[in-house]
Design an enzyme around this catalytic site. Structure first.
Site, mmCIF file in Angstrom:
data_model
loop_
_atom_site.group_PDB
_atom_site.id
_atom_site.type_symbol
_atom_site.label_atom_id
_atom_site.label_comp_id
_atom_site.label_asym_id
_atom_site.label_seq_id
_atom_site.Cartn_x
_atom_site.Cartn_y
_atom_site.Cartn_z
ATOM 1 N N ASP A 143 19.590 50.724 -35.889
ATOM 2 C CA ASP A 143 21.107 50.196 -35.534
ATOM 3 C C ASP A 143 21.450 51.037 -35.763
ATOM 4 O O ASP A 143 22.469 51.444 -36.284
ATOM 5 C CB ASP A 143 20.702 49.269 -36.482
ATOM 6 N N LYS A 146 22.297 54.388 -30.177
ATOM 7 C CA LYS A 146 21.431 53.962 -29.084
ATOM 8 C C LYS A 146 20.537 55.145 -28.646
ATOM 9 O O LYS A 146 19.187 55.061 -28.544
ATOM 10 C CB LYS A 146 21.388 53.054 -28.094
ATOM 11 N N ASP A 171 17.861 47.030 -33.532
ATOM 12 C CA ASP A 171 18.774 45.805 -32.891
ATOM 13 C C ASP A 171 19.577 47.082 -31.940
ATOM 14 O O ASP A 171 18.527 48.285 -31.171
ATOM 15 C CB ASP A 171 19.988 46.475 -33.889
ATOM 16 N N ASN A 172 20.213 46.150 -30.521
ATOM 17 C CA ASN A 172 20.786 46.579 -29.192
ATOM 18 C C ASN A 172 20.144 47.353 -28.593
ATOM 19 O O ASN A 172 20.692 47.910 -27.833
ATOM 20 C CB ASN A 172 21.933 47.297 -29.652
ATOM 21 N N GLU A 201 26.019 40.295 -32.050
ATOM 22 C CA GLU A 201 26.327 39.649 -32.806
ATOM 23 C C GLU A 201 28.073 38.842 -32.919
ATOM 24 O O GLU A 201 29.118 39.699 -31.737
ATOM 25 C CB GLU A 201 27.104 40.484 -33.581
HETATM 26 O O1 LIG Z 1 25.162 46.167 -33.228
HETATM 27 C C1 LIG Z 1 25.775 46.769 -32.240
HETATM 28 C C2 LIG Z 1 26.924 46.735 -30.863
HETATM 29 C C3 LIG Z 1 27.581 47.602 -30.600
HETATM 30 C C4 LIG Z 1 28.554 47.710 -29.869
HETATM 31 C C5 LIG Z 1 29.841 47.615 -29.429
HETATM 32 C C6 LIG Z 1 30.928 47.528 -28.300
HETATM 33 C C7 LIG Z 1 30.035 46.261 -27.619
HETATM 34 F F1 LIG Z 1 31.186 46.539 -26.824
HETATM 35 C C8 LIG Z 1 28.474 46.196 -27.455
HETATM 36 C C9 LIG Z 1 28.023 46.211 -28.903
HETATM 37 C C10 LIG Z 1 27.067 48.956 -31.169
HETATM 38 C C11 LIG Z 1 26.515 49.754 -32.092
HETATM 39 C C12 LIG Z 1 26.358 50.688 -32.823
HETATM 40 N N1 LIG Z 1 25.196 51.082 -33.757
HETATM 41 C C13 LIG Z 1 24.981 50.350 -33.894
HETATM 42 N N2 LIG Z 1 24.730 48.441 -33.718
HETATM 43 C C14 LIG Z 1 26.266 48.436 -32.725
HETATM 44 MG MG LIG Z 2 23.054 47.065 -34.196
#
Ligand SMILES: Oc1cc(-c2ccc(F)cc2)cc2cncnc12
Ligand SMILES: [Mg+2]
Length: 216
Positions: A143, A146, A171-172, A201
């Site tokens: 997490d 990326k 995640d993501n 989220e």
């Molecule tokens: O869960 C996450 C979401 C996002 C993120 C930020 C901005 C946006 F617009 C969309 C998604 C960034 C992350 C970086 N590291 C870990 N987890 C993350």
């Molecule tokens: Mg994340």
């Protein structure tokens, strides 16, 4: 000077969560992020209902590696579900995030189960065996940045930190997305992968987690 988002998140935890009660800490962060200020925690949809909680409960890991602590939300979620004696090592590159996460983890009363290490995953993963006495990880929660998912997965393999049955949960994989990781892990004969559709989220934006079992 203006406080930072992690500082405001910690304030919400202190104001509304009960010391020593991890569930109240998770709820306080979810409420804060849903109603006051968005923050990049895995969240309650990807957390509770579907995947993170059910994968942790299913694996019932003795050793967990979390890559990317941020404010400690998923650290607290995971640590709450660990069997007695289990250990969670969480790596955080950003010292400001690490400082907040230590306080969130302490507020939840989970210091004994969690070892937060500051530094880059690329530097720290090769030290897991000699410095932290880890033989292998039963569960890895990716997490963090990326573009580190794929190199860190290969590093875990090279360092012999995965064994048959080890589970990687990322995640993501849709938003922000990690296409090179998905390409590798879904086509590698060393893994069996499963995708769980969800949402970013606290939003309606499409996202998802990828669960991959290492086949040895
Ligand atoms: O869960 C996450 C979401 C996002 C993120 C930020 C901005 C946006 F617009 C969309 C998604 C960034 C992350 C970086 N590291 C870990 N987890 C993350
Ligand atoms: Mg994340």
């Amino acid at each position: 000077t203006r406080s930072t988002r992690p500082q405001r998140l910690l304030g919400a935890v202190r104001r509304t969560a009960t010391r020593g009660d991890p569930r109240s800490v998770v709820r306080a962060i979810d409420d804060f992020c849903r109603h006051t200020e968005w923050a990049m925690n895995v969240g309650d949809e990807k957390g509770t209902g579907c995947i993170l909680d059910s994968v942790v409960s299913e694996v019932s890991p003795a050793t967990v590696l979390e890559l990317g602590t941020y404010c400690g939300y998923s650290t607290v979620r995971i640590a709450t579900l660990l069997p007695p004696g289990a250990k969670l090592i969480t790596l955080e590159f950003n010292p400001d995030f690490a400082l907040i996460a230590r306080q969130v983890i302490a507020w939840a009363g989970l210091e004994e189960k969690v070892h937060l290490v500051e530094g880059s995953s690329g530097d720290l993963i090769p030290l897991m065996k000699e410095k932290f006495g880890v033989k292998s990880f039963d569960l890895v929660f990716l997490d963090h940045w990326k573009d580190r998912y794929l190199p860190d997965t290969k590093l875990l393999e090279e360092c012999g930190l995965l064994q048959k049955g080890s589970v990687l949960l990322a995640d993501n994989v849709i938003c922000p997305g990690s296409p090179d990781y998905l390409e590798y892990i879904r086509n590698s004969p060393k893994y069996r992968s499963q995708h769980f559709k969800s949402h970013l989220e606290y939003t309606k934006v499409e996202d998802g987690l990828e669960k991959s079992v290492f086949l040895g």
